[in-house]
Motif scaffolding. Structure first.
Motif, PDB file in Angstrom:
ATOM      1  N   HIS A   1      11.360  -0.711   3.242  1.00 28.67           N
ATOM      2  CA  HIS A   1      10.231  -0.161   2.595  1.00 28.67           C
ATOM      3  C   HIS A   1       9.890  -1.211   1.394  1.00 28.67           C
ATOM      4  O   HIS A   1      10.740  -1.452   0.609  1.00 28.67           O
ATOM      5  CB  HIS A   1      10.451   1.012   2.025  1.00 28.67           C
ATOM      6  N   ILE A   2       8.735  -1.685   1.437  1.00 27.63           N
ATOM      7  CA  ILE A   2       8.251  -2.476   0.168  1.00 27.63           C
ATOM      8  C   ILE A   2       6.964  -1.846  -0.268  1.00 27.63           C
ATOM      9  O   ILE A   2       6.064  -1.212   0.392  1.00 27.63           O
ATOM     10  CB  ILE A   2       8.092  -4.119   0.329  1.00 27.63           C
ATOM     11  N   THR A   3       6.748  -1.912  -1.736  1.00 30.53           N
ATOM     12  CA  THR A   3       5.449  -1.469  -2.241  1.00 30.53           C
ATOM     13  C   THR A   3       4.435  -2.536  -2.774  1.00 30.53           C
ATOM     14  O   THR A   3       4.811  -3.367  -3.539  1.00 30.53           O
ATOM     15  CB  THR A   3       5.687  -0.319  -3.424  1.00 30.53           C
ATOM     16  N   ILE A   4       3.275  -2.353  -2.131  1.00 32.41           N
ATOM     17  CA  ILE A   4       2.325  -3.415  -2.652  1.00 32.41           C
ATOM     18  C   ILE A   4       1.114  -2.908  -2.787  1.00 32.41           C
ATOM     19  O   ILE A   4       0.574  -1.791  -2.198  1.00 32.41           O
ATOM     20  CB  ILE A   4       2.105  -4.550  -1.303  1.00 32.41           C
ATOM     21  N   LYS A   5       0.629  -3.026  -4.027  1.00 36.28           N
ATOM     22  CA  LYS A   5      -0.554  -2.396  -4.432  1.00 36.28           C
ATOM     23  C   LYS A   5      -0.443  -0.953  -4.476  1.00 36.28           C
ATOM     24  O   LYS A   5      -1.543  -0.077  -4.263  1.00 36.28           O
ATOM     25  CB  LYS A   5      -1.845  -2.649  -3.787  1.00 36.28           C
ATOM     26  N   ASN A   6       0.514  -0.328  -4.859  1.00 38.87           N
ATOM     27  CA  ASN A   6       0.944   1.191  -4.914  1.00 38.87           C
ATOM     28  C   ASN A   6       0.874   1.617  -3.628  1.00 38.87           C
ATOM     29  O   ASN A   6       0.850   3.105  -3.372  1.00 38.87           O
ATOM     30  CB  ASN A   6      -0.122   1.823  -5.835  1.00 38.87           C
ATOM     31  N   GLU A   7       0.926   0.877  -2.408  1.00 36.75           N
ATOM     32  CA  GLU A   7       0.782   1.351  -1.084  1.00 36.75           C
ATOM     33  C   GLU A   7       2.262   0.868  -0.556  1.00 36.75           C
ATOM     34  O   GLU A   7       2.875  -0.104  -0.817  1.00 36.75           O
ATOM     35  CB  GLU A   7      -0.129   0.682  -0.261  1.00 36.75           C
ATOM     36  N   VAL A   8       2.971   1.903   0.073  1.00 35.00           N
ATOM     37  CA  VAL A   8       4.311   1.624   0.875  1.00 35.00           C
ATOM     38  C   VAL A   8       4.143   1.263   2.264  1.00 35.00           C
ATOM     39  O   VAL A   8       3.227   1.755   3.089  1.00 35.00           O
ATOM     40  CB  VAL A   8       5.128   3.188   0.730  1.00 35.00           C
ATOM     41  N   LEU A   9       4.605  -0.118   2.305  1.00 33.29           N
ATOM     42  CA  LEU A   9       4.701  -0.674   3.665  1.00 33.29           C
ATOM     43  C   LEU A   9       6.116  -0.554   4.351  1.00 33.29           C
ATOM     44  O   LEU A   9       7.019  -1.036   3.578  1.00 33.29           O
ATOM     45  CB  LEU A   9       4.277  -1.973   3.776  1.00 33.29           C
ATOM     46  N   THR A  10       6.234  -0.252   5.559  1.00 35.88           N
ATOM     47  CA  THR A  10       7.534  -0.220   6.154  1.00 35.88           C
ATOM     48  C   THR A  10       7.621  -1.193   7.106  1.00 35.88           C
ATOM     49  O   THR A  10       7.076  -1.376   8.162  1.00 35.88           O
ATOM     50  CB  THR A  10       7.621   1.213   6.902  1.00 35.88           C
ATOM     51  N   LEU A  11       8.489  -2.390   6.599  1.00 37.34           N
ATOM     52  CA  LEU A  11       8.915  -3.459   7.470  1.00 37.34           C
ATOM     53  C   LEU A  11       9.860  -2.903   8.524  1.00 37.34           C
ATOM     54  O   LEU A  11      10.877  -2.173   8.409  1.00 37.34           O
ATOM     55  CB  LEU A  11       9.405  -4.574   6.752  1.00 37.34           C
ATOM     56  N   THR A  12       9.808  -3.744   9.756  1.00 35.36           N
ATOM     57  CA  THR A  12      10.851  -3.095  10.923  1.00 35.36           C
ATOM     58  C   THR A  12      11.416  -4.643  11.307  1.00 35.36           C
ATOM     59  O   THR A  12      10.819  -5.518  11.169  1.00 35.36           O
ATOM     60  CB  THR A  12      10.319  -2.512  11.913  1.00 35.36           C
ATOM     61  N   ASN A  13      12.656  -4.353  11.967  1.00 31.21           N
ATOM     62  CA  ASN A  13      13.208  -5.353  12.693  1.00 31.21           C
ATOM     63  C   ASN A  13      12.559  -5.644  13.925  1.00 31.21           C
ATOM     64  O   ASN A  13      13.177  -6.488  14.668  1.00 31.21           O
ATOM     65  CB  ASN A  13      14.766  -5.176  12.850  1.00 31.21           C
ATOM     66  N   GLN A  14      11.495  -4.969  14.263  1.00 38.20           N
ATOM     67  CA  GLN A  14      10.938  -5.090  15.816  1.00 38.20           C
ATOM     68  C   GLN A  14       9.560  -5.732  15.341  1.00 38.20           C
ATOM     69  O   GLN A  14       8.695  -5.490  16.321  1.00 38.20           O
ATOM     70  CB  GLN A  14      10.798  -3.606  16.194  1.00 38.20           C
ATOM     71  N   ARG A  15       9.365  -6.462  14.434  1.00 42.33           N
ATOM     72  CA  ARG A  15       8.115  -7.441  14.324  1.00 42.33           C
ATOM     73  C   ARG A  15       6.808  -6.732  13.971  1.00 42.33           C
ATOM     74  O   ARG A  15       5.829  -7.184  14.351  1.00 42.33           O
ATOM     75  CB  ARG A  15       8.022  -8.318  15.585  1.00 42.33           C
ATOM     76  N   ALA A  16       6.870  -5.552  13.589  1.00 45.98           N
ATOM     77  CA  ALA A  16       5.871  -4.776  12.948  1.00 45.98           C
ATOM     78  C   ALA A  16       5.756  -4.116  11.785  1.00 45.98           C
ATOM     79  O   ALA A  16       7.178  -3.639  11.353  1.00 45.98           O
ATOM     80  CB  ALA A  16       5.573  -3.984  14.029  1.00 45.98           C
ATOM     81  N   ILE A  17       4.842  -3.730  11.172  1.00 48.14           N
ATOM     82  CA  ILE A  17       4.964  -2.817   9.803  1.00 48.14           C
ATOM     83  C   ILE A  17       4.193  -1.357  10.257  1.00 48.14           C
ATOM     84  O   ILE A  17       3.308  -1.375  10.844  1.00 48.14           O
ATOM     85  CB  ILE A  17       4.163  -3.625   8.818  1.00 48.14           C
ATOM     86  N   TYR A  18       4.652  -0.429   9.839  1.00 50.94           N
ATOM     87  CA  TYR A  18       4.217   0.761   9.719  1.00 50.94           C
ATOM     88  C   TYR A  18       3.722   0.975   7.999  1.00 50.94           C
ATOM     89  O   TYR A  18       4.225   0.926   7.115  1.00 50.94           O
ATOM     90  CB  TYR A  18       5.072   1.925   9.963  1.00 50.94           C
ATOM     91  N   TRP A  19       2.172   1.265   8.090  1.00 54.08           N
ATOM     92  CA  TRP A  19       1.538   1.764   6.910  1.00 54.08           C
ATOM     93  C   TRP A  19       1.334   3.300   7.089  1.00 54.08           C
ATOM     94  O   TRP A  19       0.373   3.769   7.727  1.00 54.08           O
ATOM     95  CB  TRP A  19       0.415   1.218   6.918  1.00 54.08           C
ATOM     96  N   ASP A  20       1.898   4.221   6.394  1.00 52.56           N
ATOM     97  CA  ASP A  20       2.209   5.618   6.638  1.00 52.56           C
ATOM     98  C   ASP A  20       0.838   6.236   6.150  1.00 52.56           C
ATOM     99  O   ASP A  20       0.459   7.181   6.860  1.00 52.56           O
ATOM    100  CB  ASP A  20       3.261   6.286   6.043  1.00 52.56           C
ATOM    101  N   SER A  21       0.213   5.773   5.042  1.00 51.33           N
ATOM    102  CA  SER A  21      -0.930   6.536   4.615  1.00 51.33           C
ATOM    103  C   SER A  21      -1.988   6.499   5.641  1.00 51.33           C
ATOM    104  O   SER A  21      -2.829   7.149   5.462  1.00 51.33           O
ATOM    105  CB  SER A  21      -1.064   5.939   3.242  1.00 51.33           C
ATOM    106  N   GLN A  22      -1.908   5.440   6.292  1.00 49.38           N
ATOM    107  CA  GLN A  22      -3.103   5.324   7.385  1.00 49.38           C
ATOM    108  C   GLN A  22      -2.892   5.615   8.811  1.00 49.38           C
ATOM    109  O   GLN A  22      -3.225   5.463   9.658  1.00 49.38           O
ATOM    110  CB  GLN A  22      -3.699   3.754   7.171  1.00 49.38           C
TER     111      GLN A  22
END
Length: 216
Positions: free
Chosen positions: A7-28
């Motif tokens: 999990h990384i936080t950018i502009k107060n948004e949490v983005l979930t990096l995965t080892n499967q070459r995709a990111i999950y943006w939970d709030s959206q």
């Protein structure tokens, strides 16, 4: 398939990096990926270059598991969903998408996305040149014309080169995160890795099947 997250936080948004070459943006409820290059293997076979039949199938199986794992409601593809002219791989993808009744597909058009609007409509894909979804703007290739906005892009297929003892070297795909941008790795396994370019000051999150590593 093993899904490892960071999990990384950018502009107060949490983005979930995965080892499967995709990111999950939970709030959206959005799964974000780039450079799937559907049609690449069929394009090569059409031109007489032998390619395994299961490359696309493996990519789509990974994508299906990611959508299911995160219960994603939106698939945001930051360019190069498709690779070439219409071929049988596109029909395979359309059949794959049919299993998800409510999964919205949004494509930021990349340099390889040359299919007609009619075909994109037939695939039920919303196509944009750039997409603003605060606090981010999604584009295929990072551009300096958005200096005040954090961009999320793909295109460059970033990777890192790890040097071991002697002549041992290992290339790994990675996410590149800088002060004003994030570059996604190519989602397709059938892509090369660019280990020679990196935004100034970027941190790289490289990954394997079992872990994610941070490189300053």
């Amino acid at each position: 398939m093993n899904i490892v997250t960071e999990h990384i936080t950018i502009k107060n948004e949490v983005l979930t990096l995965t080892n499967q070459r995709a990111i999950y943006w939970d709030s959206q409820k959005a799964l974000i990926l780039s450079d799937v290059h559907i049609g690449k293997t069929a394009h090569f076979r059409r031109h007489g270059i032998p390619m395994p039949d299961d490359i696309l199938q493996k990519d789509l199986e990974r994508l299906q598991q990611l959508v299911t794992h995160f219960k994603a409601e939106q698939l945001l593809i930051v360019g190069d969903l498709f690779h070439a002219e219409f071929n049988i791989d596109m029909s395979t993808f359309k059949n794959w998408h049919s299993q998800f009744e409510d999964l919205q597909l949004v494509l930021i058009r990349g340099n390889h996305d040359s299919l007609s609007k009619r075909l994109m409509d037939d695939f039920n894909i919303r196509v944009e040149t750039a997409l603003v979804s605060e606090p981010f703007i999604f584009i295929h290739e990072h551009s300096a014309k958005y200096p005040e906005t954090f961009t999320i892009s793909g295109h460059t297929h970033p990777g890192v080169l790890i040097k071991g003892k002697g002549k041992q070297k290992l290339k790994l795909p990675c996410y590149q995160v800088a002060s004003n941008q994030l570059i996604l790795p190519a989602f397709s396994l059938f892509t090369g890795l660019n280990t020679k370019s990196k935004p100034d000051g970027a941190v790289c999150y490289a990954f394997t099947d079992s872990s994610i590593f941070k490189f300053e």
